[in-house]
Design a protein around this motif. Sequence first.
Motif, PDB file in Angstrom:
ATOM      1  N   PRO A 322       0.836  -1.200   0.000  1.00 54.70           N
ATOM      2  CA  PRO A 322       0.000   0.000   0.000  1.00 54.70           C
ATOM      3  C   PRO A 322       0.874   1.253   0.000  1.00 54.70           C
ATOM      4  CG  PRO A 322      -0.341  -1.337   1.996  1.00 54.70           C
ATOM      5  CD  PRO A 322       0.704  -2.017   1.202  1.00 54.70           C
ATOM      6  N   GLY A 323       0.455   2.252  -0.762  1.00 55.21           N
ATOM      7  CA  GLY A 323       1.270   3.452  -0.916  1.00 55.21           C
ATOM      8  C   GLY A 323       1.565   4.134   0.410  1.00 55.21           C
ATOM      9  N   ASP A 324       2.808   4.575   0.557  1.00 54.67           N
ATOM     10  CA  ASP A 324       3.197   5.290   1.771  1.00 54.67           C
ATOM     11  C   ASP A 324       3.554   6.723   1.386  1.00 54.67           C
ATOM     12  OD1 ASP A 324       4.107   5.563   4.576  1.00 54.67           O
ATOM     13  OD2 ASP A 324       6.028   5.899   3.580  1.00 54.67           O
ATOM     14  N   LEU A 325       2.823   7.658   1.953  1.00 51.09           N
ATOM     15  CA  LEU A 325       2.956   9.052   1.542  1.00 51.09           C
ATOM     16  C   LEU A 325       4.354   9.604   1.808  1.00 51.09           C
ATOM     17  CD1 LEU A 325       1.387  11.295   0.247  1.00 51.09           C
ATOM     18  CD2 LEU A 325       0.482  11.938   2.475  1.00 51.09           C
ATOM     19  N   ALA A 326       4.923   9.274   2.955  1.00 55.24           N
ATOM     20  CA  ALA A 326       6.256   9.794   3.278  1.00 55.24           C
ATOM     21  C   ALA A 326       7.281   9.312   2.254  1.00 55.24           C
ATOM     22  CB  ALA A 326       6.649   9.364   4.686  1.00 55.24           C
ATOM     23  N   LEU A 328       6.666   8.521  -0.817  1.00 51.68           N
ATOM     24  CA  LEU A 328       6.381   9.217  -2.069  1.00 51.68           C
ATOM     25  C   LEU A 328       6.994  10.618  -2.060  1.00 51.68           C
ATOM     26  CD1 LEU A 328       4.781   9.467  -4.759  1.00 51.68           C
ATOM     27  CD2 LEU A 328       2.867  10.298  -3.423  1.00 51.68           C
ATOM     28  N   LEU A 329       6.828  11.321  -0.957  1.00 52.51           N
ATOM     29  CA  LEU A 329       7.349  12.687  -0.885  1.00 52.51           C
ATOM     30  C   LEU A 329       8.872  12.696  -0.969  1.00 52.51           C
ATOM     31  CD1 LEU A 329       5.111  14.273   1.922  1.00 52.51           C
ATOM     32  CD2 LEU A 329       4.750  14.251  -0.535  1.00 52.51           C
ATOM     33  N   ASN A 330       9.494  11.648  -0.479  1.00 53.62           N
ATOM     34  CA  ASN A 330      10.957  11.615  -0.414  1.00 53.62           C
ATOM     35  C   ASN A 330      11.596  10.861  -1.577  1.00 53.62           C
ATOM     36  OD1 ASN A 330      11.959  12.810   2.333  1.00 53.62           O
ATOM     37  ND2 ASN A 330      10.031  11.762   2.763  1.00 53.62           N
ATOM     38  N   ARG A 331      10.840  10.645  -2.634  1.00 52.08           N
ATOM     39  CA  ARG A 331      11.368   9.894  -3.778  1.00 52.08           C
ATOM     40  C   ARG A 331      12.465  10.660  -4.502  1.00 52.08           C
ATOM     41  NH1 ARG A 331       7.463   6.996  -7.953  1.00 52.08           N
ATOM     42  NH2 ARG A 331       7.338   9.120  -8.698  1.00 52.08           N
ATOM     43  N   ASP A 333      16.307  11.900  -5.981  1.00 54.68           N
ATOM     44  CA  ASP A 333      17.500  12.462  -5.339  1.00 54.68           C
ATOM     45  C   ASP A 333      17.093  13.454  -4.267  1.00 54.68           C
ATOM     46  OD1 ASP A 333      19.392  11.086  -6.783  1.00 54.68           O
ATOM     47  OD2 ASP A 333      19.369  12.528  -8.436  1.00 54.68           O
ATOM     48  N   THR A 334      17.591  13.240  -3.083  1.00 59.67           N
ATOM     49  CA  THR A 334      17.325  14.192  -2.010  1.00 59.67           C
ATOM     50  C   THR A 334      18.653  14.613  -1.399  1.00 59.67           C
ATOM     51  OG1 THR A 334      17.141  12.446  -0.373  1.00 59.67           O
ATOM     52  CG2 THR A 334      15.105  13.129  -1.442  1.00 59.67           C
ATOM     53  N   TRP A 335      18.638  15.737  -0.710  1.00 60.29           N
ATOM     54  CA  TRP A 335      19.840  16.167   0.004  1.00 60.29           C
ATOM     55  C   TRP A 335      19.424  16.898   1.267  1.00 60.29           C
ATOM     56  CZ3 TRP A 335      17.857  18.425  -4.286  1.00 60.29           C
ATOM     57  CH2 TRP A 335      17.620  19.798  -4.252  1.00 60.29           C
ATOM     58  N   VAL A 336      20.317  16.891   2.206  1.00 66.72           N
ATOM     59  CA  VAL A 336      19.985  17.468   3.505  1.00 66.72           C
ATOM     60  C   VAL A 336      20.797  18.748   3.709  1.00 66.72           C
ATOM     61  CG1 VAL A 336      20.052  17.128   5.996  1.00 66.72           C
ATOM     62  CG2 VAL A 336      19.372  15.252   4.481  1.00 66.72           C
ATOM     63  N   VAL A 337      20.113  19.804   4.047  1.00 58.29           N
ATOM     64  CA  VAL A 337      20.782  21.063   4.399  1.00 58.29           C
ATOM     65  C   VAL A 337      20.744  21.168   5.911  1.00 58.29           C
ATOM     66  CG1 VAL A 337      20.682  23.587   4.213  1.00 58.29           C
ATOM     67  CG2 VAL A 337      20.081  22.156   2.242  1.00 58.29           C
ATOM     68  N   SER A 338      21.926  21.327   6.513  1.00 57.41           N
ATOM     69  CA  SER A 338      21.924  21.413   7.983  1.00 57.41           C
ATOM     70  C   SER A 338      22.351  22.802   8.440  1.00 57.41           C
ATOM     71  CB  SER A 338      22.830  20.345   8.576  1.00 57.41           C
ATOM     72  OG  SER A 338      24.064  20.339   7.891  1.00 57.41           O
TER      73      SER A 338
END
Lengths: 338, 623
Positions: A322-326, A328-331, A333-338
């Motif tokens: 079953p689809g997981d929204l989190a 999906l949102l994080n699909r 390339d992602t990167w973290v700005v700290s």
Amino acid sequence: MSTVAAPSKQQRKDYVTDQDVRWCPGCGDYAILAQVQKVMPELGVPRENIVFISGIGCSSRFPYYMNTYGFHSIHGRAPAIASGLKVARPDLSVWVVTGDGDGLSIGGNHLIHILRRNINVNILLFNNRIYGLTKGQYSPTSEQGKVTKSTPIGSPDYPFNPLSVALGTDATFVARTIDVEAKHLQETIRRAHEHQGTSFIEILQDYNLFNDGAFAGLTEKDTKAETQLVLEQGKPRIFGKNRDKGIRMSGGKLEVVGLSGGYSETDLVQHDETDPHLAFLLSTLPPAAFPTPVGVLRCVERTPYDEIVAEQMRKAVETQGPGDLATLLNRGDTWVVS
Amino acid sequence: MAVPPPDASAAVRKPREERESVVIRFAGDSGDGMQVAGMQFTNESALAGNDLSTLPDFPAEIRAPAGTLAGVSGFQLNFSSREVFTPGDDLDVLVAMNPAALKMNVGDLKPNGILIVDKEQFNEQNLKKAGAAANPLEDGSLAAYQLFCVDITKLTATTLRDTNLPARTVNRCKNFFALGVVSWLFQRPIEATENWIDQRFKKQPDLAAANKRVLRAGYNFGDTTEIFASAFEIKPARIAPGKYRNITGNTALAIGFVAAAQQAGRPLFLGSYPITPASDILHELATFKNFNVVTFQAEDEIAGVGSALGAAFGGAIAITTTSGPGMCLKAETINLAVSVELPLVICDIQRGGPSTGLPTKTEQADLLMAMYGRNSDSPVPIIAPSTPADCFFAALDAVRLAVKYMTPVIVLSDGYLANGAEPWLIPKVSDLPQFPVTFRTDPVGFFPYLRDEQTLSRPWVVPGTPNLEHRIGGLEKEYLSGNVSYVPSNHEQMVRVRARKIAGMVADIPPAEVQGPTSGDLLVVGWGSTYGAIAAAVKQAQEEGKSVSQLHLRYLNPLPANLGEVLKRFKKILVPEMNMGQLVRLLRAEYLVDAIGLNKIQGLPFKVSEITNRINRMLEARN
């Protein structure tokens, strides 16, 4: 269509609304309404699971008189609205009520595509071969040369045949019945309901105000045995007051033969609802030389669109979870700005 | 041969020149892979910590003849150590893969800008296709720029000469050589691109290896050859901490609707007919079946919205997606939704018009159609996202309002938002608004048009509910029962209550918020995708000490409650729009203010400088 059994015995009166029926006196719509209200309680579908959807035109007033869920929509678009409803809610028994103008003229495109997709919806097309609501212009099924308000010296349009159109889309259930043939109308509606896929019923309908005698001779007691060819699965195509005429296949064409003059029932083609070619030939029989076929011309099985969609959705959940929204949102390339 | 890693291990490092921001455009034939190069460079820049904004520019023809002007495809990126509002006005860097690409784009390159060309493609045949009389690399016409002629085609072929790949395939790797060169020039990390290549060519490992080798070769070419004297450094931008991804407006809308349906606790139904530039929403949603998403590719635009309305009747979160020509066809069904008061979201990804117009180019000229383009008095709420990422929240908002007020809602995006991308601070699911839908099931006191006292919305009752069988339709309805009614006073009552319902939504939308001082000489008012260009221009003016503020409208119907009062606090009002003046008309009519339009109708977004110039002129003028 629905597997849920009706909780208690329903009756015709359960399907009658408190609205005054406002068709012209003598209109065939009354007869059709009465038969539909009579058949519905017998289908075993809870009333709340039945939906009638219509477009615009006299016939499209139909939902207001059915005590089910109903949607009187816009001109020609009922098949599109019904498609969305049925695909979103496969549990419902969805019926489209349309006419020769609504369904074949302005809504022709939607009609052929719902038939092509084989969505599990039942379509009742009332064919009176005229525009009633706009007071008497010719329709796509009016005969060529018809004199109407908009064609004072005769219509230059060639008509087409609703059954041929439906068969041309490879529709899986194609039938014709007549407004005043109560039993036959009921039986055809029952068959349509049982069919899985789009069911298309052309209901020939007399309209005394603007097109009186549209189907003259077809329903009169003394002539109808000669003018109707009642189709029954697996039975030879016989008609006539004395059941003395039949339809024979000869050289790839259908012809009328007399059963007293040397031909017997074995010479006739048995009606086969699964044969697309015979169905098409029957749909095109010229009325002058042949009786008018009524009954189920075609009934074949093919998985309805809505079932395929439901299966695709089920498989997607099965294989992907079953689809997981989190997620999906994080699909991607992602990167973290700290 | 082992390829050295692209890091500081080179014996002699070339100098680094620091830049605050750079605008670069990759341009080539539509078969040259410029969109891929641009998108990967965008990812690299995002990973390098820059703020950014992108704008692809596709030709309308899928594959115009190779090398022709009609076939030129471009991808522009603005990346910076500061906040970025737009893909940038003029170019600092242009990569032109052939003469046609050069001809179509060099006019946007700043004087002394960096121009990188694939030298080998400037042959007689290609020059002729581009309609060039002489070779611009040789005739001195490019003297105003820093011209770098790189043998991209030849060097790609040399890099891959020991492979068995066919020449055609080798040639298609050259976009990665160009990307490698530019990645070095701006000191971008290329590992993410390598990973992307591995993913993209998972089933063709030889192609993956080839593209990666070419990418590295391009990078090393920049590093080791003497063609570039120095590389550039663009420091990370100071942006809010958190997890980011790049997102286009169309993707943001697609996942926004998935999120909205989840937050509403209902399945999502999209009825749609393919149309540029909206089709990507259909493509994307078609992959989310495990989220209980049904996509129905209808036979036409009318059936697209019709099927959606049918699904809404059945209790789904129903949406339809289209562009201007499709909006025209959907008008009658939108009006039916107004009449039967069912929730429905209509996304218009606006493009240049009228008629077929400019399918791949942007415009925002459907506002008045959204407001008024239906027969009779037919109020429909309108929401316009202002950036690609904002499309996500616009989708959520549109669904929230549609189900709460039982009304169709129009979302006005455009080609620029649809295909443009920006970094998106990924929200937490727990931070998203929840608006669970409840259907009425209680037959006691039920009427189909019994209205909620506060919202004036009617109950949503879905077929399958026992004892609530009822009929709806497009004929005028009696105020409470919903039965057909031709009573004159009832009609007026119904027209007025429909209008009051939509006007009353003002209680549910935030008040207009001015960026900058809340009174002053000039207020620049915009809506939709002009946000970035206006924000950049206003910010610049404010930094120069000018009395200029910005107001960007997200809700165009109803307009925020305080808008009239806000407008009156400024001496002048400027309304930049990519149309002939539509919002400006609404503002003048609604508030009797002397708002002035700035109108651009070229299928292209505003340049910041275009708005700056008008701001300055308006401030200089006495009246």
